[in-house]
Design an enzyme around this catalytic site. Structure first.
Site, PDB file in Angstrom:
ATOM      1  N   GLU A   1       0.876  -1.268  -0.186  1.00 16.92           N
ATOM      2  CA  GLU A   1      -0.127  -0.013   0.001  1.00 16.92           C
ATOM      3  C   GLU A   1       0.811   1.080   0.324  1.00 16.92           C
ATOM      4  OE1 GLU A   1      -4.180  -1.578   1.891  1.00 16.92           O
ATOM      5  OE2 GLU A   1      -2.619  -1.024   3.384  1.00 16.92           O
TER       6      GLU A   1
ATOM      7  N   CYS B   1       3.714   8.468   1.260  1.00 20.54           N
ATOM      8  CA  CYS B   1       4.182   7.592   2.115  1.00 20.54           C
ATOM      9  C   CYS B   1       4.425   6.257   1.519  1.00 20.54           C
ATOM     10  CB  CYS B   1       3.207   7.316   3.336  1.00 20.54           C
ATOM     11  SG  CYS B   1       3.335   6.281   4.581  1.00 20.54           S
TER      12      CYS B   1
ATOM     13  N   CYS C   1       6.471  -6.666   6.931  1.00 20.86           N
ATOM     14  CA  CYS C   1       7.611  -6.334   7.809  1.00 20.86           C
ATOM     15  C   CYS C   1       8.085  -7.499   8.589  1.00 20.86           C
ATOM     16  CB  CYS C   1       7.317  -5.170   8.803  1.00 20.86           C
ATOM     17  SG  CYS C   1       8.649  -4.448   9.649  1.00 20.86           S
TER      18      CYS C   1
ATOM     19  N   CYS D   1       6.555  -5.073  15.735  1.00 22.12           N
ATOM     20  CA  CYS D   1       6.224  -3.897  16.825  1.00 22.12           C
ATOM     21  C   CYS D   1       4.795  -4.104  17.241  1.00 22.12           C
ATOM     22  CB  CYS D   1       6.606  -2.415  16.343  1.00 22.12           C
ATOM     23  SG  CYS D   1       8.199  -2.411  15.972  1.00 22.12           S
TER      24      CYS D   1
ATOM     25  N   CYS E   1       1.722  -2.321  15.791  1.00 21.80           N
ATOM     26  CA  CYS E   1       1.713  -1.915  14.333  1.00 21.80           C
ATOM     27  C   CYS E   1       0.947  -3.039  13.614  1.00 21.80           C
ATOM     28  CB  CYS E   1       3.062  -1.614  13.825  1.00 21.80           C
ATOM     29  SG  CYS E   1       3.273  -1.510  12.023  1.00 21.80           S
TER      30      CYS E   1
ATOM     31  N   GLY F   1       7.153  -1.907   6.049  1.00 26.65           N
ATOM     32  CA  GLY F   1       8.319  -2.528   6.077  1.00 26.65           C
ATOM     33  C   GLY F   1       9.261  -1.537   6.586  1.00 26.65           C
ATOM     34  N   GLU F   2      10.213  -2.047   7.133  1.00 25.89           N
ATOM     35  CA  GLU F   2      11.628  -1.656   7.655  1.00 25.89           C
ATOM     36  C   GLU F   2      12.540  -1.161   6.754  1.00 25.89           C
ATOM     37  OE1 GLU F   2      12.766  -0.144  10.475  1.00 25.89           O
ATOM     38  OE2 GLU F   2      14.312   0.254   9.290  1.00 25.89           O
TER      39      GLU F   2
ATOM     40  N   SER G   1      12.447   6.606   7.889  1.00 24.93           N
ATOM     41  CA  SER G   1      11.871   6.292   9.012  1.00 24.93           C
ATOM     42  C   SER G   1      12.590   5.123   9.433  1.00 24.93           C
ATOM     43  CB  SER G   1      10.405   6.377   9.347  1.00 24.93           C
ATOM     44  OG  SER G   1      10.129   5.859  10.555  1.00 24.93           O
TER      45      SER G   1
ATOM     46  N   SER H   1      11.663   5.838  15.056  1.00 24.41           N
ATOM     47  CA  SER H   1      10.561   5.297  15.714  1.00 24.41           C
ATOM     48  C   SER H   1      10.868   4.998  17.193  1.00 24.41           C
ATOM     49  CB  SER H   1      10.066   4.111  15.084  1.00 24.41           C
ATOM     50  OG  SER H   1       9.446   4.529  13.951  1.00 24.41           O
ATOM     51  N   LEU H   2      10.846   5.866  17.867  1.00 22.28           N
ATOM     52  CA  LEU H   2      11.357   5.841  19.441  1.00 22.28           C
ATOM     53  C   LEU H   2      10.158   5.150  20.307  1.00 22.28           C
ATOM     54  CD1 LEU H   2      13.964   6.339  21.255  1.00 22.28           C
ATOM     55  CD2 LEU H   2      13.074   8.235  21.905  1.00 22.28           C
TER      56      LEU H   2
ATOM     57  N   CYS I   1      -0.805   6.071   9.836  1.00 26.20           N
ATOM     58  CA  CYS I   1       0.387   5.280  10.081  1.00 26.20           C
ATOM     59  C   CYS I   1      -0.152   4.094  11.211  1.00 26.20           C
ATOM     60  CB  CYS I   1       0.882   6.106  11.447  1.00 26.20           C
ATOM     61  SG  CYS I   1       1.800   7.898  10.772  1.00 26.20           S
TER      62      CYS I   1
HETATM   63  N1  SAH Z   1       9.421   0.796   9.860  1.00 27.98           N
HETATM   64  C1  SAH Z   1       9.689   2.064   9.951  1.00 27.98           C
HETATM   65  C2  SAH Z   1       8.744   2.987   9.003  1.00 27.98           C
HETATM   66  C3  SAH Z   1       7.349   2.368   8.828  1.00 27.98           C
HETATM   67  S1  SAH Z   1       6.034   2.684  10.295  1.00 27.98           S
HETATM   68  C4  SAH Z   1       9.452   2.466  11.306  1.00 27.98           C
HETATM   69  O1  SAH Z   1       9.101   1.703  12.138  1.00 27.98           O
HETATM   70  O2  SAH Z   1       9.823   3.398  11.542  1.00 27.98           O
HETATM   71  C5  SAH Z   1       5.986   4.519  10.154  1.00 27.98           C
HETATM   72  C6  SAH Z   1       5.645   5.142  11.509  1.00 27.98           C
HETATM   73  O3  SAH Z   1       4.131   4.661  11.994  1.00 27.98           O
HETATM   74  C7  SAH Z   1       6.402   4.461  12.674  1.00 27.98           C
HETATM   75  O4  SAH Z   1       6.926   5.700  13.483  1.00 27.98           O
HETATM   76  C8  SAH Z   1       5.581   3.498  13.136  1.00 27.98           C
HETATM   77  O5  SAH Z   1       6.115   3.408  14.582  1.00 27.98           O
HETATM   78  C9  SAH Z   1       4.393   4.226  13.421  1.00 27.98           C
HETATM   79  N2  SAH Z   1       3.278   3.361  13.742  1.00 27.98           N
HETATM   80  C10 SAH Z   1       2.849   2.012  13.420  1.00 27.98           C
HETATM   81  N3  SAH Z   1       1.797   1.602  14.090  1.00 27.98           N
HETATM   82  C11 SAH Z   1       1.192   2.602  14.467  1.00 27.98           C
HETATM   83  C12 SAH Z   1      -0.145   2.849  14.837  1.00 27.98           C
HETATM   84  N4  SAH Z   1      -0.988   2.044  15.191  1.00 27.98           N
HETATM   85  N5  SAH Z   1      -0.586   4.203  15.226  1.00 27.98           N
HETATM   86  C13 SAH Z   1       0.290   5.011  15.079  1.00 27.98           C
HETATM   87  N6  SAH Z   1       1.506   5.136  14.461  1.00 27.98           N
HETATM   88  C14 SAH Z   1       2.105   3.926  14.313  1.00 27.98           C
HETATM   89 FE1  SF4 Z   2       7.732  -2.831  10.930  1.00 24.43          FE
HETATM   90 FE2  SF4 Z   2       8.066  -0.119  11.405  1.00 24.43          FE
HETATM   91 FE3  SF4 Z   2       5.784  -1.406  11.772  1.00 24.43          FE
HETATM   92 FE4  SF4 Z   2       7.490  -1.938  13.196  1.00 24.43          FE
HETATM   93  S1  SF4 Z   2       6.427  -0.002  12.914  1.00 24.43           S
HETATM   94  S2  SF4 Z   2       6.286  -3.554  12.590  1.00 24.43           S
HETATM   95  S3  SF4 Z   2       9.512  -1.757  11.953  1.00 24.43           S
HETATM   96  S4  SF4 Z   2       6.462  -1.199   9.899  1.00 24.43           S
END
Ligand code: SAH
Ligand code: SF4
Length: 405
Positions: free
Chosen positions: A128, A141, A148, A152, A155, A206-207, A238, A260-261, A380
């Site tokens: 997507e 985006c 991925c 996390c 996510c 994805g990462e 990111s 993504s802290l 996100c």
């Molecule tokens: N994998 C990479 C980039 C994709 S995620 C990463 O993790 O940075 C893009 C952003 O969306 C990241 O900061 C991720 O932590 C955040 N994200 C993931 N799931 C989310 C959710 N359910 N609500 C809000 N932000 C989310």
């Molecule tokens: Fe992958 Fe980023 Fe989602 Fe974590 S937040 S599962 S690294 S896409």
């Protein structure tokens, strides 16, 4: 098809990463999208273009493909008819196929894109890609993987089992699809005159730092000013914290960095972002301190998803400010976007405001990211393609097939 089912586990036996289950299988007639100039010259050699002509032909191809967005070779009228016929016979300029387009009530658009896939997989690979229009910019985006490999906890993409790395062409292809659909190429009739896609964020599925080479090659093409021409300062990558590749990203790609802290103590981050067990917060922040090109004018963005009762206390905000001391940083608070089946909830608005205010008073810009496209699951962390919708039995069959491969 090579299929590996090895999973990296932490000392505590927790699954940190899934290994990609799939590899890319090129279509019989490959697309030229995603190739560097040197690779294009090589392809021209394959179809008999004499060495003395290659440089000029590469320039022409580059212009037609990346500046004008040509979708077939017939359009490329500055290239001789014979060469066009040869190109046509061996290559395409295909982008990923648009399977569905959804438009949110706030103007956000989400495209479901289908990719070429292996012959043993019944369902095609899908990703997507989301376009978010704002008054002063239009952000695309972009995804770097199908699914991925990381898990996390908050996510949606992380729950997707079926994974493969995208090729550079499939990554650049997303930008090209957006320009096609929005009529946003140089010589087309963009409403209002200016460009619609002005910024790129590698924040889709994805990462990106686990698909380093393809992401680097793709972003160098996207930033090339003889083509798509989106400057590095308008491209943000990111990462969830793949420490060894962070400095490399600065050196080899030179785009803006986002981390993504999401938690300020290792104990909690281990849970929310399990990769933290491999690269804990202190190592991650050191990589940020070492990030080439970071300065007050080019700050690193720290993304922090606000989850009710989990990471949203004032103590968390205080520790966040302490941790980031000395790093040119801005903090992006993301209200948690719910998805079907998640146990987490978004923080209360008051709590987000308090958190944001504390950070702001400590001298950091702390915008709260307005959720966009929630009604079409485009916000996100909500992305997850249909490919995942294999039943448990189908997945088991896939595994069994892989074992006998
Ligand atoms: N994998 C990479 C980039 C994709 S995620 C990463 O993790 O940075 C893009 C952003 O969306 C990241 O900061 C991720 O932590 C955040 N994200 C993931 N799931 C989310 C959710 N359910 N609500 C809000 N932000 C989310
Ligand atoms: Fe992958 Fe980023 Fe989602 Fe974590 S937040 S599962 S690294 S896409």
């Amino acid at each position: 098809m090579t299929v590996e089912l090895i999973e990296t586990t932490s000392p505590a036996g927790l699954v940190l990463e899934k290994t990609p289950l799939e590899t890319y299988v090129a279509p019989a007639k490959p697309s030229l999208i995603g190739l560097s100039r040197a690779e294009l010259a090589e392809r021209l050699g394959w179809i008999g273009v004499p060495p003395a002509q290659r440089k000029m032909r590469v320039q022409q191809l580059w212009h037609w493909i990346y500046f004008r967005g040509a979708t077939n070779f017939d359009e490329m009228t500055s290239i001789s008819k014979e060469t066009r016929a040869e190109l046509q016979q061996h290559f395409t300029v295909d982008r990923p196929e648009v399977v569905a387009e959804q438009i949110s009530s706030d103007g956000t658009r989400k495209w479901l894109l289908r990719l070429p896939s292996g012959d043993k997989i019944e369902r095609p690979h899908e990703i997507e890609c989301v376009y978010i229009p704002e008054t002063d910019r239009g952000t695309l985006c972009v995804s770097s993987q199908v699914g991925c490999t990381l898990n996390c906890a908050f996510c949606h993409t992380g729950t997707q089992r079926l994974v493969r790395n995208l090729t550079a062409g499939e990554i650049v292809g997303q930008v090209m699809v957006a320009r096609d659909r929005l009529n946003d190429w140089a010589d087309r009739d963009t409403p209002g005159g200016g460009r619609l896609v002005t910024n790129i964020v590698m924040m889709g599925m994805g990462e990106p730092l686990y698909n380093f080479d393809a992401v680097r090659d793709a972003l160098l093409i996207v930033a090339d000013n003889e083509g798509i021409g989106i400057s590095r300062r308008r491209i943000t990558l990111s990462t969830s914290g793949v420490v060894p590749n962070i400095v490399r990203a600065g050196d080899e790609i030179g785009v803006m960095l986002a981390i993504s802290l999401h938690a300020v103590r290792d104990e909690l981050r281990n849970e929310l972002v399990p990769l933290n067990r491999k690269y804990p917060i202190a190592e991650l922040l050191q990589a940020c301190r070492d990030y080439p090109g970071a300065s007050n004018a080019r700050r690193i963005t720290f993304e922090y998803v606000m989850i009710k009762g989990v990471n949203d206390s004032l103590d968390d905000a205080k520790l966040l400010v302490k941790l980031l001391k000395g790093i040119p940083a801005k903090i992006n608070l993301i209200p948690f976007n719910p998805w079907p089946g998640t146990a987490y909830e978004c923080s209360e608005w008051d709590q987000i405001e308090q958190f944001s205010e504390y950070i702001f008073n400590a001298g950091y810009s702390s915008p709260v990211r307005t959720p966009r496209g929630r009604d079409i699951l485009a916000a996100c962390g909500q992305l997850k393609s249909e490919t995942e919708k294999l039943s448990a039995r189908e997945r088991q069959a896939l595994r069994a097939m892989a074992m006998t491969d």
